[in-house]
Write a protein that holds these residues in place. Structure first.
Motif, PDB file in Angstrom:
ATOM      1  N   PRO A 208       0.803  -1.233   0.000  1.00 37.08           N
ATOM      2  CA  PRO A 208       0.000   0.000   0.000  1.00 37.08           C
ATOM      3  C   PRO A 208       0.831   1.277   0.000  1.00 37.08           C
ATOM      4  CG  PRO A 208      -0.937  -1.600   1.522  1.00 37.08           C
ATOM      5  CD  PRO A 208       0.377  -2.172   1.059  1.00 37.08           C
ATOM      6  N   SER A 209       1.946   1.306   0.721  1.00 37.02           N
ATOM      7  CA  SER A 209       2.773   2.515   0.747  1.00 37.02           C
ATOM      8  C   SER A 209       3.386   2.781  -0.624  1.00 37.02           C
ATOM      9  CB  SER A 209       3.872   2.392   1.808  1.00 37.02           C
ATOM     10  OG  SER A 209       4.748   1.313   1.511  1.00 37.02           O
ATOM     11  N   SER A 210       3.755   1.720  -1.349  1.00 33.20           N
ATOM     12  CA  SER A 210       4.304   1.877  -2.694  1.00 33.20           C
ATOM     13  C   SER A 210       3.238   2.359  -3.660  1.00 33.20           C
ATOM     14  CB  SER A 210       4.892   0.555  -3.184  1.00 33.20           C
ATOM     15  OG  SER A 210       6.041   0.209  -2.462  1.00 33.20           O
ATOM     16  N   VAL A 211       2.015   1.860  -3.487  1.00 34.15           N
ATOM     17  CA  VAL A 211       0.909   2.281  -4.353  1.00 34.15           C
ATOM     18  C   VAL A 211       0.724   3.790  -4.259  1.00 34.15           C
ATOM     19  CG1 VAL A 211      -1.583   2.154  -4.720  1.00 34.15           C
ATOM     20  CG2 VAL A 211      -0.282   0.072  -4.235  1.00 34.15           C
ATOM     21  N   HIS A 212       0.695   4.315  -3.041  1.00 32.18           N
ATOM     22  CA  HIS A 212       0.518   5.754  -2.836  1.00 32.18           C
ATOM     23  C   HIS A 212       1.701   6.531  -3.421  1.00 32.18           C
ATOM     24  CE1 HIS A 212      -1.002   9.367  -0.820  1.00 32.18           C
ATOM     25  NE2 HIS A 212       0.251   9.639  -0.515  1.00 32.18           N
TER      26      HIS A 212
END
Length: 224
Positions: A208-212
């Protein structure tokens, strides 16, 4: 069969050189000649994007009859980083080749028949949390937007908005369909569009942090 530690380290300089030469040739000669080659034999290149970091076998999983030399460190911890770095250098070389080919109209034709698969693979890498590949993946996605920006943003938004449902703006007009109706959240990560388009070998272990981070960087890069 995935390459062994020795195989990855041996292939790395060869693959990097081959991708550099291939990218230059396609830019010079144009992409028309390579459309069929990428469509028929491209899997040889694209499957390199699915290389995983080397994972050693534990002693308990080794053959009990195996001879362990006294000077050999059975943990292999000193070799693991080299294998991971080597596999990532191969992937970066392929991603940079995609960037070069897709960024120029004359050469981009070569990727048209496999565009959906490539976009799926690159989005999978960008969103997987492999920090060492993130910048190369973003460069490749930026290049691919030159070919089909709608496709790239659809694959990116499909994941981003499914993880950020609360942050989605309401449509300015009531008659417009909500974005969540156009991009309903998947039941599992395997149902994401980039996984379906990328096919076998695509990474779907979403971070999720990479997606953002990737989504925001793409916005800053493409719309600057």
């Amino acid at each position: 069969m995935m390459p062994t530690l020795t195989g990855i380290r041996f292939l790395q300089p060869i693959v990097r050189r081959c991708t550099e030469v291939l990218g230059r040739i396609i830019q010079i000669s144009g992409g028309n000649f390579f459309v069929r080659r990428f469509h028929k034999d491209g899997y040889i290149i694209w499957r390199l994007l699915a290389l995983s970091p080397f994972r050693r076998k534990t002693l308990s999983s080794m053959d009990e009859k195996a001879i362990i030399l006294p000077y050999r460190n059975t943990s292999l911890t000193s070799e693991e980083p080299m294998a991971e770095i080597s596999s990532q250098k191969i992937q970066i070389a392929v991603l940079d080749m995609i960037t070069e080919i897709s960024s120029h109209k004359r050469s981009a034709i070569a990727l048209e028949s496999v565009l959906k698969k490539i976009c799926g693979l690159v989005v999978g890498i960008a969103y997987s949390g492999l920090i060492g590949l993130r910048e190369a993946a973003i460069r490749a996605l930026t290049g691919l937007t030159c070919m089909d920006a709608d496709l790239v943003w659809l694959l990116l938004a499909d994941v981003y908005h499914s993880l950020n449902q609360r942050d989605m703006p309401l449509p300015p007009i009531q008659d417009l369909v909500d974005l969540c109706d156009l991009l309903p959240p998947p039941m599992s990560s395997k149902e994401y569009l980039f996984v379906q388009y990328g096919g076998e070998g695509v990474r779907y272990d979403i971070d999720p942090s990479s997606v953002h981070e990737v989504f925001k960087k793409m916005q800053d890069t493409v719309f600057k």
